[in-house]
Enzyme design. Sequence first.
Site, PDB file in Angstrom:
ATOM      1  N   ASP A 246     -14.570  45.783  22.034  1.00  0.00           N
ATOM      2  CA  ASP A 246     -14.835  47.013  21.295  1.00  0.00           C
ATOM      3  C   ASP A 246     -16.330  47.300  21.424  1.00  0.00           C
ATOM      4  O   ASP A 246     -16.942  46.938  22.426  1.00  0.00           O
ATOM      5  CB  ASP A 246     -14.391  46.875  19.833  1.00  0.00           C
ATOM      6  CG  ASP A 246     -13.938  48.205  19.219  1.00  0.00           C
ATOM      7  OD1 ASP A 246     -14.755  49.152  19.234  1.00  0.00           O
ATOM      8  OD2 ASP A 246     -12.801  48.300  18.736  1.00  0.00           O
ATOM      9  N   HIS A 273     -17.303  48.685  24.555  1.00  0.00           N
ATOM     10  CA  HIS A 273     -17.303  50.137  24.339  1.00  0.00           C
ATOM     11  C   HIS A 273     -18.709  50.715  24.219  1.00  0.00           C
ATOM     12  O   HIS A 273     -18.853  51.881  23.880  1.00  0.00           O
ATOM     13  CB  HIS A 273     -16.471  50.492  23.112  1.00  0.00           C
ATOM     14  CG  HIS A 273     -15.008  50.198  23.275  1.00  0.00           C
ATOM     15  ND1 HIS A 273     -14.076  50.508  22.298  1.00  0.00           N
ATOM     16  CD2 HIS A 273     -14.312  49.646  24.296  1.00  0.00           C
ATOM     17  CE1 HIS A 273     -12.866  50.131  22.718  1.00  0.00           C
ATOM     18  NE2 HIS A 273     -12.991  49.606  23.919  1.00  0.00           N
TER      19      HIS A 273
END
Length: 432
Positions: A246, A273
């Site tokens: 993430d 991310h």
Amino acid sequence: MIKRFRNWVLLSILTSMIVCSAAKAQDRRTIVEPVAPDTICDRPVPSGKNDTVSLQDAIEHCPAGAAVYLGRGEFHSGPLEMKSGVTLWVGRGATLIAIPEPAAYDKGLGQCGRIAEKGDGCRPFISFSKTRGGGIYGEGVIDGQGGAMIGGGAESWWQLARRAQALGGNQNAPRLIQIDHAQDITFSGVTLRNAPNFHVALSRVEGATFWGLTIDSPADARNTDGIDLGASQDVTVTHSLIRTGDDNVAIKAGDSGSSSHISIIDNYFGWGHGMSIGSEVNSGARDILVRNLTLDGTTSGLRIKSDVSRGGVVESVTYEYVCMRGNRWPVAFDTKYDPRAQGTRIPVYRQIVLRHVHGDTGVLLMRGLDERHALDVTLEDVRFANSATWQVEHANLTAKHSDVSPPLPGRAAEPLLRGSEVCSRAFRDGNR
């Protein structure tokens, strides 16, 4: 490990610009490389079974300014609570392993390890709550065992998270490290890996340094953010390698309060991310410096994300000397992160500067909410491959034509200097 990181960091993005003076950093403190505590109060020995009691006892009886030292071997433990001024020193060859037993982390409602409407049913593996001073030091490993089967069943923490996503619920999984209402926390050198949920999460922290960390989880491990900075001030993340499933780093400012004076300097991000601000920014985020950052294969690169359900003012953010490769959205400043969101918390991004930001292909997104709340962004030496595409909506962009490649929408192309050599060197030196 710190020396290993320093080698590639100092050779990365524009060597002559890499040294950060305290006066320019957005963290208002003077940051120096952490050193080991002078005093060791206890040296627990791994039992080969569950070491929770002996480790917690050592922490509780350790005086402020000293360290509990974990030597070589594997220590298996449930949740641990740190106390003010105490350092957990995870030595070279030592691994502190989180036992995969939901009952050990449950807050008393039987929710940990289950899918529910909310996802806060588990205690963290290591917690700093209302502490001052101390932290985690060493060249060892803290392993959250996110991929291990939980409770003797047939599902891991990460599989639970994916099943929750498919069912539209929230997984109840423990964060690896939680720091709440704390001051002057220092992490140095340690490797954090395989968190069941976030690796490090901060809330209402005043003063924190993360130096020379390795944070490493698989790219498909859901919600395994590297470092989440929420409602915190005067925080520095530096000389670290972060690969997660993430956000590599996320700066948040939800209902708990604003975040400000944050420095993200001299770091390498692998998969993940990207470098994010948001999505909760309703209390405001400001005075943020991101300098000398390599983003190698992250889905997003530099990202500010929010919407009308959780928006607020994000201002005085500077990104400089950033190199990117293999990013789907190298730049994504988006006030419509959830296009279906409803509310009156308007996202406003202003005084955003990109300086010496280079990359290859991908989508360069800058989307304000409307003309009344247009983005305010300045571009200086922002260069991507000709195949990169701009998507600009409701944004006031300040830039010289010759400073931006490919040219901004509606602006004619001009001859440009090559900007790829800097990034090539950063990626070459960043591959260890």
